[in-house]
Design a protein around this motif. Structure first.
Motif, PDB file in Angstrom:
ATOM      1  N   PHE A  33      20.926 -32.204 -12.552  1.00  0.00           N
ATOM      2  CA  PHE A  33      21.530 -31.294 -11.586  1.00  0.00           C
ATOM      3  C   PHE A  33      22.908 -31.738 -11.102  1.00  0.00           C
ATOM      4  CE2 PHE A  33      16.995 -30.280 -11.184  1.00  0.00           C
ATOM      5  CZ  PHE A  33      17.058 -28.926 -11.451  1.00  0.00           C
ATOM      6  N   LYS A  34      23.366 -32.886 -11.556  1.00  0.00           N
ATOM      7  CA  LYS A  34      24.652 -33.427 -11.112  1.00  0.00           C
ATOM      8  C   LYS A  34      25.822 -32.458 -11.291  1.00  0.00           C
ATOM      9  CE  LYS A  34      25.182 -37.803 -11.889  1.00  0.00           C
ATOM     10  NZ  LYS A  34      25.476 -39.104 -12.514  1.00  0.00           N
ATOM     11  N   PRO A  35      25.980 -31.785 -12.442  1.00  0.00           N
ATOM     12  CA  PRO A  35      27.131 -30.885 -12.612  1.00  0.00           C
ATOM     13  C   PRO A  35      27.135 -29.707 -11.636  1.00  0.00           C
ATOM     14  CG  PRO A  35      26.065 -31.292 -14.725  1.00  0.00           C
ATOM     15  CD  PRO A  35      25.200 -31.896 -13.677  1.00  0.00           C
ATOM     16  N   SER A  36      25.975 -29.330 -11.128  1.00  0.00           N
ATOM     17  CA  SER A  36      25.925 -28.171 -10.231  1.00  0.00           C
ATOM     18  C   SER A  36      26.596 -28.451  -8.892  1.00  0.00           C
ATOM     19  CB  SER A  36      24.477 -27.732 -10.007  1.00  0.00           C
ATOM     20  OG  SER A  36      23.755 -28.731  -9.317  1.00  0.00           O
ATOM     21  N   GLY A  37      26.837 -29.711  -8.568  1.00  0.00           N
ATOM     22  CA  GLY A  37      27.529 -30.068  -7.334  1.00  0.00           C
ATOM     23  C   GLY A  37      29.046 -30.040  -7.463  1.00  0.00           C
ATOM     24  N   VAL A  38      29.539 -29.689  -8.647  1.00  0.00           N
ATOM     25  CA  VAL A  38      30.985 -29.653  -8.893  1.00  0.00           C
ATOM     26  C   VAL A  38      31.406 -28.207  -9.122  1.00  0.00           C
ATOM     27  CG1 VAL A  38      32.848 -30.410 -10.410  1.00  0.00           C
ATOM     28  CG2 VAL A  38      30.960 -31.961  -9.886  1.00  0.00           C
ATOM     29  N   GLU A  39      32.290 -27.732  -8.269  1.00  0.00           N
ATOM     30  CA  GLU A  39      32.760 -26.350  -8.363  1.00  0.00           C
ATOM     31  C   GLU A  39      34.034 -26.277  -9.202  1.00  0.00           C
ATOM     32  OE1 GLU A  39      34.046 -22.688  -5.413  1.00  0.00           O
ATOM     33  OE2 GLU A  39      32.823 -24.339  -4.652  1.00  0.00           O
ATOM     34  N   LEU A  40      34.132 -25.211  -9.997  1.00  0.00           N
ATOM     35  CA  LEU A  40      35.341 -24.978 -10.784  1.00  0.00           C
ATOM     36  C   LEU A  40      36.341 -24.197  -9.939  1.00  0.00           C
ATOM     37  CD1 LEU A  40      33.887 -23.970 -14.260  1.00  0.00           C
ATOM     38  CD2 LEU A  40      35.038 -26.084 -13.660  1.00  0.00           C
ATOM     39  N   TYR A  41      37.581 -24.668  -9.915  1.00  0.00           N
ATOM     40  CA  TYR A  41      38.659 -24.010  -9.174  1.00  0.00           C
ATOM     41  C   TYR A  41      39.765 -23.619 -10.139  1.00  0.00           C
ATOM     42  CZ  TYR A  41      36.574 -25.887  -4.902  1.00  0.00           C
ATOM     43  OH  TYR A  41      35.711 -26.196  -3.876  1.00  0.00           O
ATOM     44  N   GLU A  79      29.977 -31.301 -19.352  1.00  0.00           N
ATOM     45  CA  GLU A  79      30.199 -32.744 -19.463  1.00  0.00           C
ATOM     46  C   GLU A  79      31.355 -33.182 -18.567  1.00  0.00           C
ATOM     47  OE1 GLU A  79      31.919 -35.592 -22.831  1.00  0.00           O
ATOM     48  OE2 GLU A  79      29.932 -34.819 -23.360  1.00  0.00           O
ATOM     49  N   ALA A  80      32.406 -32.383 -18.495  1.00  0.00           N
ATOM     50  CA  ALA A  80      33.536 -32.703 -17.615  1.00  0.00           C
ATOM     51  C   ALA A  80      33.089 -32.684 -16.152  1.00  0.00           C
ATOM     52  CB  ALA A  80      34.685 -31.729 -17.838  1.00  0.00           C
ATOM     53  N   ARG A  81      32.268 -31.709 -15.783  1.00  0.00           N
ATOM     54  CA  ARG A  81      31.768 -31.632 -14.407  1.00  0.00           C
ATOM     55  C   ARG A  81      30.893 -32.840 -14.071  1.00  0.00           C
ATOM     56  NH1 ARG A  81      29.364 -25.734 -13.783  1.00  0.00           N
ATOM     57  NH2 ARG A  81      29.051 -26.418 -11.640  1.00  0.00           N
ATOM     58  N   THR A  82      30.106 -33.299 -15.023  1.00  0.00           N
ATOM     59  CA  THR A  82      29.281 -34.499 -14.814  1.00  0.00           C
ATOM     60  C   THR A  82      30.166 -35.708 -14.557  1.00  0.00           C
ATOM     61  OG1 THR A  82      27.512 -33.610 -16.201  1.00  0.00           O
ATOM     62  CG2 THR A  82      27.524 -35.992 -15.851  1.00  0.00           C
ATOM     63  N   LYS A  83      31.255 -35.827 -15.301  1.00  0.00           N
ATOM     64  CA  LYS A  83      32.171 -36.951 -15.111  1.00  0.00           C
ATOM     65  C   LYS A  83      32.846 -36.887 -13.743  1.00  0.00           C
ATOM     66  CE  LYS A  83      32.977 -37.892 -19.982  1.00  0.00           C
ATOM     67  NZ  LYS A  83      33.941 -37.949 -21.083  1.00  0.00           N
ATOM     68  N   GLY A  91      34.967 -31.082  -7.197  1.00  0.00           N
ATOM     69  CA  GLY A  91      35.783 -29.976  -7.671  1.00  0.00           C
ATOM     70  C   GLY A  91      36.461 -30.319  -8.988  1.00  0.00           C
ATOM     71  N   LEU A  92      36.683 -29.288  -9.790  1.00  0.00           N
ATOM     72  CA  LEU A  92      37.323 -29.470 -11.093  1.00  0.00           C
ATOM     73  C   LEU A  92      38.260 -28.307 -11.352  1.00  0.00           C
ATOM     74  CD1 LEU A  92      37.583 -30.772 -13.963  1.00  0.00           C
ATOM     75  CD2 LEU A  92      35.589 -29.423 -14.619  1.00  0.00           C
ATOM     76  N   VAL A  93      39.481 -28.631 -11.744  1.00  0.00           N
ATOM     77  CA  VAL A  93      40.438 -27.628 -12.216  1.00  0.00           C
ATOM     78  C   VAL A  93      40.612 -27.882 -13.706  1.00  0.00           C
ATOM     79  CG1 VAL A  93      42.782 -26.733 -12.073  1.00  0.00           C
ATOM     80  CG2 VAL A  93      41.631 -27.529  -9.999  1.00  0.00           C
ATOM     81  N   LEU A  94      40.176 -26.920 -14.516  1.00  0.00           N
ATOM     82  CA  LEU A  94      40.325 -27.068 -15.961  1.00  0.00           C
ATOM     83  C   LEU A  94      41.752 -26.735 -16.373  1.00  0.00           C
ATOM     84  CD1 LEU A  94      37.022 -25.549 -17.344  1.00  0.00           C
ATOM     85  CD2 LEU A  94      37.746 -27.921 -17.426  1.00  0.00           C
ATOM     86  N   ASP A  95      42.345 -27.634 -17.133  1.00  0.00           N
ATOM     87  CA  ASP A  95      43.696 -27.399 -17.632  1.00  0.00           C
ATOM     88  C   ASP A  95      43.668 -26.643 -18.952  1.00  0.00           C
ATOM     89  OD1 ASP A  95      44.889 -28.755 -15.473  1.00  0.00           O
ATOM     90  OD2 ASP A  95      44.628 -30.680 -16.477  1.00  0.00           O
ATOM     91  N   LYS A  96      42.787 -27.104 -19.871  1.00  0.00           N
ATOM     92  CA  LYS A  96      42.783 -26.512 -21.204  1.00  0.00           C
ATOM     93  C   LYS A  96      41.519 -26.918 -21.944  1.00  0.00           C
ATOM     94  CE  LYS A  96      45.630 -26.229 -25.343  1.00  0.00           C
ATOM     95  NZ  LYS A  96      46.858 -26.604 -25.993  1.00  0.00           N
ATOM     96  N   ILE A 110      34.914 -29.062 -29.474  1.00  0.00           N
ATOM     97  CA  ILE A 110      35.641 -28.437 -28.379  1.00  0.00           C
ATOM     98  C   ILE A 110      35.806 -29.482 -27.294  1.00  0.00           C
ATOM     99  CG2 ILE A 110      35.585 -26.682 -26.565  1.00  0.00           C
ATOM    100  CD1 ILE A 110      34.178 -24.838 -28.499  1.00  0.00           C
ATOM    101  N   VAL A 111      37.040 -29.669 -26.849  1.00  0.00           N
ATOM    102  CA  VAL A 111      37.345 -30.634 -25.796  1.00  0.00           C
ATOM    103  C   VAL A 111      38.019 -29.886 -24.647  1.00  0.00           C
ATOM    104  CG1 VAL A 111      38.565 -32.763 -25.209  1.00  0.00           C
ATOM    105  CG2 VAL A 111      37.676 -32.452 -27.520  1.00  0.00           C
ATOM    106  N   CYS A 112      37.519 -30.127 -23.428  1.00  0.00           N
ATOM    107  CA  CYS A 112      38.106 -29.525 -22.231  1.00  0.00           C
ATOM    108  C   CYS A 112      38.680 -30.632 -21.354  1.00  0.00           C
ATOM    109  CB  CYS A 112      37.063 -28.745 -21.437  1.00  0.00           C
ATOM    110  SG  CYS A 112      36.472 -27.264 -22.271  1.00  0.00           S
ATOM    111  N   TYR A 113      39.905 -30.433 -20.896  1.00  0.00           N
ATOM    112  CA  TYR A 113      40.600 -31.388 -20.051  1.00  0.00           C
ATOM    113  C   TYR A 113      40.770 -30.789 -18.660  1.00  0.00           C
ATOM    114  CZ  TYR A 113      41.890 -33.145 -24.646  1.00  0.00           C
ATOM    115  OH  TYR A 113      41.845 -33.606 -25.939  1.00  0.00           O
ATOM    116  N   GLY A 114      40.676 -31.637 -17.647  1.00  0.00           N
ATOM    117  CA  GLY A 114      40.834 -31.120 -16.298  1.00  0.00           C
ATOM    118  C   GLY A 114      41.159 -32.198 -15.290  1.00  0.00           C
TER     119      GLY A 114
END
Length: 123
Positions: A33-41, A79-83, A91-96, A110-114
Motif C-alpha cells: 500500500f506504500k504507493p497509495s500514499g504518494v499523490e501525482l501532481y 515503482e516511482a511512487r514507491t521510491k 508527492g510526485l511530479v512526473l517529468d517524462k 518503459i522508464v518514468c522520471y519524476g
C-alpha cells in the motif's frame, strides 16, 4: 433444528484448541500500500503547494522475455511512487515516461522520471 445442525461445527470448533497460522507478513501489507500514499501532481499545481523537493526518482517496467507481459507505464509510475514513499515523500511530479527497446536485459522497457516531493498538509 436446521440452525442447530449448522451451528454445531462452529460451537465444537470454539471449544477446540485451534491455532491459525499464516505466511502473511505486516511488512508485505505496508509495502503493497506504500504507493497509495504518494499523490501525482502536475507541474502547474506546484505554485499553489507548500512543498519540499526531495530529489529525482525513476520507475521502470521491463519485459525480459517474449512470453512475459509487455511493460506498462502504470507499473513504472507505481515503482516511482514507491521510491518517493521510501524517501519520506508524499508527492510526485512526473517529468517524462519513455519506451525503450533493446536495452540490456529487457526486450522492451518503459522508464518514468519524476521529482519527489514532501507536500505540507493543508490545515
Amino acid at each position: 433444528m436446521k440452525r442447530l445442525i449448522l451451528m454445531m461445527p462452529l460451537l465444537a470448533s470454539g471449544c477446540a484448541n485451534f491455532a491459525f497460522n499464516t505466511n502473511l507478513d505486516k511488512k508485505n501489507f505496508d509495502d503493497y500500500f506504500k504507493p497509495s500514499g504518494v499523490e501525482l501532481y502536475q507541474q502547474s499545481q506546484l505554485a499553489d503547494l507548500n512543498y519540499l523537493y526531495l530529489g529525482t526518482v525513476e520507475g521502470q517496467s521491463c519485459q525480459e522475455k517474449s512470453d512475459q507481459p509487455v511493460p506498462s507505464a502504470a507499473t513504472a509510475r507505481t515503482e516511482a511512487r514507491t521510491k518517493v514513499a521510501d524517501m519520506g515523500g508524499n508527492g510526485l511530479v512526473l517529468d517524462k515516461c519513455s519506451e525503450l527497446t533493446g536495452t540490456s536485459g529487457c526486450l522492451k522497457q518503459i522508464v518514468c522520471y519524476g521529482q519527489a516531493l514532501k507536500v505540507a498538509e493543508e490545515k
